[in-house]
Design a protein around this motif. Sequence first.
Motif, short mmCIF file in Angstrom:
data_model
loop_
_atom_site.label_atom_id
_atom_site.label_comp_id
_atom_site.label_asym_id
_atom_site.label_seq_id
_atom_site.Cartn_x
_atom_site.Cartn_y
_atom_site.Cartn_z
N SER A 45 3.18 5.39 5.94
CA SER A 45 3.77 4.92 4.68
C SER A 45 4.79 3.85 5.00
O SER A 45 4.88 3.37 6.13
N GLY A 46 5.62 3.52 3.99
CA GLY A 46 6.66 2.53 4.20
C GLY A 46 7.77 3.05 5.09
O GLY A 46 8.56 2.28 5.64
N GLY A 47 7.84 4.36 5.25
CA GLY A 47 8.91 4.95 6.06
C GLY A 47 8.40 5.71 7.28
O GLY A 47 9.18 6.02 8.18
N HIS A 48 7.11 6.05 7.30
CA HIS A 48 6.63 6.89 8.40
C HIS A 48 5.35 6.39 9.04
O HIS A 48 4.48 5.82 8.38
N VAL A 63 4.29 1.55 9.60
CA VAL A 63 3.14 0.69 9.34
C VAL A 63 3.25 -0.01 7.97
O VAL A 63 2.91 -1.19 7.83
N GLY A 64 3.79 0.67 6.98
CA GLY A 64 3.99 0.06 5.65
C GLY A 64 4.95 -1.12 5.73
O GLY A 64 4.78 -2.13 5.04
N GLU A 65 5.94 -0.99 6.61
CA GLU A 65 6.89 -2.10 6.80
C GLU A 65 6.18 -3.31 7.42
O GLU A 65 6.50 -4.45 7.10
N PHE A 116 3.13 -4.15 6.92
CA PHE A 116 2.44 -4.80 5.79
C PHE A 116 3.44 -5.56 4.93
O PHE A 116 3.24 -6.73 4.60
N ASP A 117 4.52 -4.87 4.54
CA ASP A 117 5.46 -5.47 3.59
C ASP A 117 6.21 -6.67 4.17
O ASP A 117 6.43 -7.66 3.48
N LYS A 118 6.59 -6.57 5.45
CA LYS A 118 7.33 -7.69 6.05
C LYS A 118 6.42 -8.89 6.27
O LYS A 118 6.83 -10.03 6.09
N GLY A 163 4.45 -5.74 -0.60
CA GLY A 163 3.29 -6.63 -0.49
C GLY A 163 2.06 -6.02 0.15
O GLY A 163 1.00 -6.66 0.18
N GLY A 164 2.19 -4.78 0.66
CA GLY A 164 1.04 -4.14 1.32
C GLY A 164 -0.24 -4.16 0.48
O GLY A 164 -1.29 -4.62 0.96
N PRO A 165 -0.18 -3.71 -0.77
CA PRO A 165 -1.40 -3.71 -1.59
C PRO A 165 -1.99 -5.11 -1.79
O PRO A 165 -3.21 -5.26 -1.91
N ILE A 189 -1.83 -7.64 0.45
CA ILE A 189 -2.53 -8.00 1.69
C ILE A 189 -3.91 -7.35 1.67
O ILE A 189 -4.92 -7.97 2.01
N ASP A 190 -3.95 -6.10 1.23
CA ASP A 190 -5.22 -5.38 1.14
C ASP A 190 -6.19 -6.10 0.19
O ASP A 190 -7.35 -6.36 0.52
N LYS A 191 -5.67 -6.48 -0.97
CA LYS A 191 -6.51 -7.12 -1.99
C LYS A 191 -7.09 -8.44 -1.48
O LYS A 191 -8.30 -8.68 -1.58
N GLY A 239 0.30 9.57 3.08
CA GLY A 239 1.27 8.48 2.98
C GLY A 239 0.66 7.32 2.19
O GLY A 239 -0.57 7.19 2.14
N GLY A 240 1.53 6.50 1.61
CA GLY A 240 1.08 5.42 0.71
C GLY A 240 0.08 4.46 1.33
O GLY A 240 -0.80 3.95 0.63
N VAL A 241 0.18 4.20 2.64
CA VAL A 241 -0.72 3.23 3.27
C VAL A 241 -2.15 3.77 3.37
O VAL A 241 -3.10 3.02 3.59
N ALA A 252 -3.95 4.34 1.11
CA ALA A 252 -4.73 3.68 0.06
C ALA A 252 -5.45 2.45 0.62
O ALA A 252 -6.37 1.92 -0.01
N ASN A 253 -5.05 2.00 1.79
CA ASN A 253 -5.58 0.74 2.33
C ASN A 253 -7.09 0.80 2.59
O ASN A 253 -7.58 1.70 3.28
N SER A 254 -7.80 -0.20 2.07
CA SER A 254 -9.26 -0.17 2.17
C SER A 254 -9.75 -0.34 3.60
O SER A 254 -10.78 0.21 3.99
N THR A 313 -0.73 11.03 -2.02
CA THR A 313 -0.46 10.26 -0.79
C THR A 313 0.92 9.63 -0.83
O THR A 313 1.65 9.67 0.15
N THR A 314 1.30 9.05 -1.96
CA THR A 314 2.63 8.45 -2.07
C THR A 314 3.64 9.60 -2.26
O THR A 314 3.25 10.73 -2.47
N ASP A 315 4.93 9.28 -2.14
CA ASP A 315 5.93 10.35 -2.25
C ASP A 315 5.84 11.04 -3.61
O ASP A 315 5.85 10.38 -4.64
N ASN A 316 5.73 12.36 -3.59
CA ASN A 316 5.55 13.12 -4.82
C ASN A 316 6.03 14.55 -4.61
O ASN A 316 6.11 15.02 -3.47
O1 KG4 Z 1 4.24 6.57 0.57
P1 KG4 Z 1 4.78 5.37 -0.13
O2 KG4 Z 1 4.47 5.20 -1.58
O3 KG4 Z 1 6.32 5.30 -0.03
C1 KG4 Z 1 7.04 5.47 1.15
O4 KG4 Z 1 7.06 4.51 1.95
O5 KG4 Z 1 7.61 6.53 1.34
O6 KG4 Z 1 4.24 4.11 0.68
C2 KG4 Z 1 4.56 2.81 0.27
C3 KG4 Z 1 4.04 1.86 1.33
C4 KG4 Z 1 4.50 0.44 1.12
O7 KG4 Z 1 4.89 -0.08 2.37
C5 KG4 Z 1 3.26 -0.26 0.58
O8 KG4 Z 1 3.20 -1.62 0.86
C6 KG4 Z 1 2.18 0.49 1.31
O9 KG4 Z 1 2.60 1.84 1.30
N1 KG4 Z 1 0.87 0.39 0.67
C7 KG4 Z 1 -0.18 -0.28 1.20
C8 KG4 Z 1 -1.25 -0.14 0.28
N2 KG4 Z 1 -0.82 0.60 -0.78
C9 KG4 Z 1 0.48 0.93 -0.51
N3 KG4 Z 1 -0.29 -0.96 2.34
C10 KG4 Z 1 -1.48 -1.50 2.60
N4 KG4 Z 1 -2.55 -1.43 1.78
C11 KG4 Z 1 -2.47 -0.77 0.61
N5 KG4 Z 1 -3.55 -0.69 -0.19
#
Ligand code: KG4
Length: 340
Positions: free
Chosen positions: A142-145, A168-170, A172-174, A185-187, A189-191, A276-278, A280-282, A307-310
């Motif tokens: 995710s963005g944190g793990h 790993v989410g960072e 993508f986002d950075k 920006g992760g989603p 980049i995926d799109k 974790g949120g990532v 979702a990445n295709s 998958t995302t924080d819930n």
């Molecule tokens: O689990 P999450 O919702 O929140 C925490 O980080 O705790 O994860 C969010 C992270 C963000 O870095 C976002 O860019 C990434 O997940 N993310 C993706 C995709 N969907 C969400 N990264 C790449 N591809 C995606 N489809």
Amino acid sequence: MDEQNIYILAIESSCDDTSAAVLHNDKLLSNIVATQDVHIKYGGVVPELASRAHQQNIVPVIHQAITQANIDKKDVSAIAFTRGPGLMGSLLVGTSFAKSLSMGLGIPLIEVNHMQAHILAHFIDEENFKKPEFPFLALTISGGHTQIVKVTDHFEMEVIGQTIDDAVGEAFDKSAKILGFPYPGGPLIDKYSRTGNSKAFKFTKPKVEGLDFSFSGLKTAVLYFIQKEVKNNPNFIEKNRDDICASIQYTIVEILMDKLKKAVKQTGIKQIAIGGGVSANSGIRKALSDAESKYGWKTYVPKFEYTTDNAAMIGIVGYYKYLKGEFSDLSVSAQARYKI
Ligand code: KG4
Ligand code: ZN
């Protein structure tokens, strides 16, 4: 109360999402998530703003979770809450609220480790979703793990690999920020990757020992590459957007898959559950499904909302702890660093 009639009210407030859920045994009745838009303009989570937003959100979110579950507060068997890891100010809001609720309602309090919860989210009873069989490897991204965990039982977990710098989410986002995309920006980049050539540009993969990950070098490589190319051609990003995204995503997926393959080899475990949120990445989903036919792995991807924080994932841990009679007392405190 009968063991088969347990109602858990769960609260999650470790980062920037305020969430509350109600579970009846291992079935979800409600899962409310209030995301905090206040961070968008800063391009990342601002801890002080996050805790203030949690304070504003927590009462309505819990109220909505109980209403939607169609139960009465008096029906709740126990309160489960995220003790850590996470942002201290954010955790404090959920922890204090959970303690007051448990005291006010005269019911047990259950502390939950957020990282265990990402993994046990696979055990929420859902039609069409199979639960992983023990032992399995959990990849939490995710963005944190970023962690690989060997899971032998609901509560027997060992972290066998994790990031030594960015999550790993960072990465993508950075990278997305360097390309001028809005946060997160992760989603995006995926799109854009879907229509790009993943071999167009080459980014070197980090050399890290064992099963640990490193992602900060990739961000720097992307930055230098873009700076150099834009100097020669100011329209470089617009002209090559999809190819750049596909190449970055390809590198990230390769880094993750290299370590997963190593973990499978090392442990002999071929069951992989992601969270974790990532997840979702295709690109990651495709790589995992390819690995099923290529290497005989069995892979598990939970329902997107888990998958995302819930708070639903906090609730399922609460349920298993309730069955074991593992309760916390009121002296329990939030922990920003909290090992599995
Ligand atoms: O689990 P999450 O919702 O929140 C925490 O980080 O705790 O994860 C969010 C992270 C963000 O870095 C976002 O860019 C990434 O997940 N993310 C993706 C995709 N969907 C969400 N990264 C790449 N591809 C995606 N489809
Ligand atoms: Zn998380």
